[in-house]
Design an enzyme around this catalytic site. Sequence first.
Site, PDB file in Angstrom:
ATOM      1  N   CYS A 350     -50.795  -1.588 -50.270  1.00 11.12           N
ATOM      2  CA  CYS A 350     -51.232  -0.805 -49.114  1.00 11.12           C
ATOM      3  C   CYS A 350     -50.841  -1.378 -47.756  1.00 11.12           C
ATOM      4  O   CYS A 350     -50.370  -0.621 -46.891  1.00 11.12           O
ATOM      5  CB  CYS A 350     -52.723  -0.485 -49.171  1.00 11.12           C
ATOM      6  SG  CYS A 350     -53.708  -1.500 -50.257  1.00 11.12           S
ATOM      7  N   HIS A 401     -49.754   5.984 -50.641  1.00 10.58           N
ATOM      8  CA  HIS A 401     -50.747   6.030 -49.572  1.00 10.58           C
ATOM      9  C   HIS A 401     -50.462   7.239 -48.722  1.00 10.58           C
ATOM     10  O   HIS A 401     -49.358   7.426 -48.249  1.00 10.58           O
ATOM     11  CB  HIS A 401     -50.723   4.732 -48.783  1.00 10.58           C
ATOM     12  CG  HIS A 401     -51.120   3.572 -49.648  1.00 10.58           C
ATOM     13  ND1 HIS A 401     -50.200   2.805 -50.307  1.00 10.58           N
ATOM     14  CD2 HIS A 401     -52.346   3.133 -50.042  1.00 10.58           C
ATOM     15  CE1 HIS A 401     -50.845   1.916 -51.053  1.00 10.58           C
ATOM     16  NE2 HIS A 401     -52.143   2.097 -50.918  1.00 10.58           N
TER      17      HIS A 401
END
Length: 654
Positions: A350, A401
């Site tokens: 991330c 994401h």
Amino acid sequence: MNQLTVRLPDGSERVLEDGATAADLAAQIGPGLAKAALTAVVDGTEVDLAASLTDGVTVELVTDRDERALHTIRHSTAHLMAQAILDLHPGATFAIGPPIEHGFYYDFELPDGKTLSDEDLAAIEDRMRSLVDEDQPFERHEISVDEALDLFSGEPYKVEMIKSFAGGAASSDDVGEISGDVVSYYRNSDTFLDMCTGPHVPTTGRLGHFKLQKVAGAYWRGDEKRPMLQRIYGTAWLNKKDLKAHLHRLEEAEKRDHRRLANEMDLVSWPEELGPGLAVWHPKGALIRTLMEDFSRQRHTEGGYEFAFSPHIAKSVLWETSGHLDFYADGMYPPMEMDGATYYPKPMNCPFHVMIYKSNQRSYRDLPIKIFELGTVYRYELSGAVHGLLRSRGFTQDDSHIFVTREDIAEQIADLLDFVLDMLRAFGFDDFQAKLSTRPEEKSVGDDEIWDMATEGLRSALDAHGLDYIVDEGGGAFYGPKIDVDVKDAIGRAWQLSTIQLDFNLPDRFDLEYIGADGDRHRPVMIHRALMGSIERFFGVLLEHYAGNFPAWLAPEQVRVLPVAEAHQEYAEQVASTLKAGGFRVDVDPATDPLGKRVRRGKVDKLPYVLVVGDDDVAAGTVGVNTRGEKDVDRDVTVEDFAARLHDDVDQKR
RNA sequence: GCCCGAGUAGCUCAGUCGGUAGAGCAACUCAUUCGUAAUGAGUAGGUCAGGAGUUCAAUUCUCCUCUCGGGCUCCA
């Protein structure tokens, strides 16, 4: 003499003498039932057969042919085992011994720190069988807390349970034997009694279809700071047939163990030289994996994702900002010092995707931004937790994401759920169970409005898909709610694979923003999501799901051509190259071994198709088709027809 | 990480109450050329996980380490 009336499930009524028990009722109805009955359900609560009935209750008798009796049988068998252990190891003290799915366990401690091994199980089992022969009654008694503390004074774990839960001070879920100031216990003999809420079968003679399986360690109350107790697991069933069937299922599951199949099929190995939880992919395994990944990439392209790559290590500042060093340091590989800076192998992708987001000023018109990466991460899993491909220390996530405005959360989630389920279905899974985890009670980040919006978004997406789901209230992470999707495999085991996780935290930590239509700066929300989760783990699950029989689209070798004799070698090669030209993965197994042996080899190698070609085929331009899982041979099939069939299989992902 | 157990040929396993090992399959060679689940004969293959100790002698007994398995715990 007074009488009482009870109602049976079919609505009929029976009149019994005052003080009559459920066993008396069974006897009155008939000797067969009296023999078969194990417990009774009185006004919805399961009780011992020896329990006295009161006027006006509804009574249902549970027999040894009733699935509902399993719970009690397993519970009673756990007691039986405890008694056997105490007989063989005087001074043993006991903790808890509940029934579980398929069986039971009991946690205990032997005097002087003595430990058991698998060899001791046979002796305990023998002792259990003689206790069954003794046909001891399970006698229920109820006493006060003070009396219980006295009675169990030699049992420190029981005393702790009585003390910590007496008076209903805390949740009494796991200690139903203590309610208010009454403690119930069961006595089997002069020497054995056990605190327990019951109910139990009437006598030990009603037990017998059990097997002790393994001895293990288990922390007292599941807390690693407390003492390690010994635990014995066992399985118990209504009858011999069920027990046998269960043991057979276990054997079958063992046969499809992905570690065994990976080795047998030459797909993956775990050389000692690499270290625990680290695998190398052999060519055939790598081929399957590549096909899986290519398919994933194709789907992501179609789904509007943009691809990214990121390095395997990054400086500590990234992990400080992301919070990983605060919250997740134990799960990270240790740092490396280089050029005066500290680097960590990445446990997650991330922060890198956040860096990509931050590389430009973003407008609401750009959102949602969907970044996808097959990103390999490294996590320090405890050595005892590592398990083949299912739990490894280095693995690759099909990680994405999605940066989204809070207004668009619901729509994005609905899309995502479609995407997830489609993907799982393509891999042969169609039995799903979802879990919605909501805001934890303790600390969490984000305002009420966004939690509500997000949670409702998740909930409505689940509803819209008609997906079966449970709600884990308060089970979400501190930074956002999530959906997890479990699939059931071919033999009914559930695997948690996909996850859709909202994050209100990282955008804050990295100060992410976009310019809204109003010209102001706004904070986007991040959605973390993985479909396969870990490619390694997913591959392991697939391998077990298919028991190594990969469908044609994934099979590393789709077709093997067997010439009947050397004279047919040239034709076999012709057939092979025709199929190869059609994009299929084909080999020829020459006639140096007898045909029967090569056919067998093809079957053992789990090939979707084995083609046999002989004189007839050379003359007619045909093949004899052996289809995996089918006994009959399909002769005289033209090469074109076979190619069309295979093409269809691959297309349909069969 | 903790408890229990295991590690013998590429694979599956046998064996040695202490005298340095054996089978089947796989591999290789030769013969066999065969229409559907194991053709026959032969050859090669092991520092018995690694290290230390006890012993005249250790794969075997003891201890340590590594790896694996079953659990527990963990999986922000």
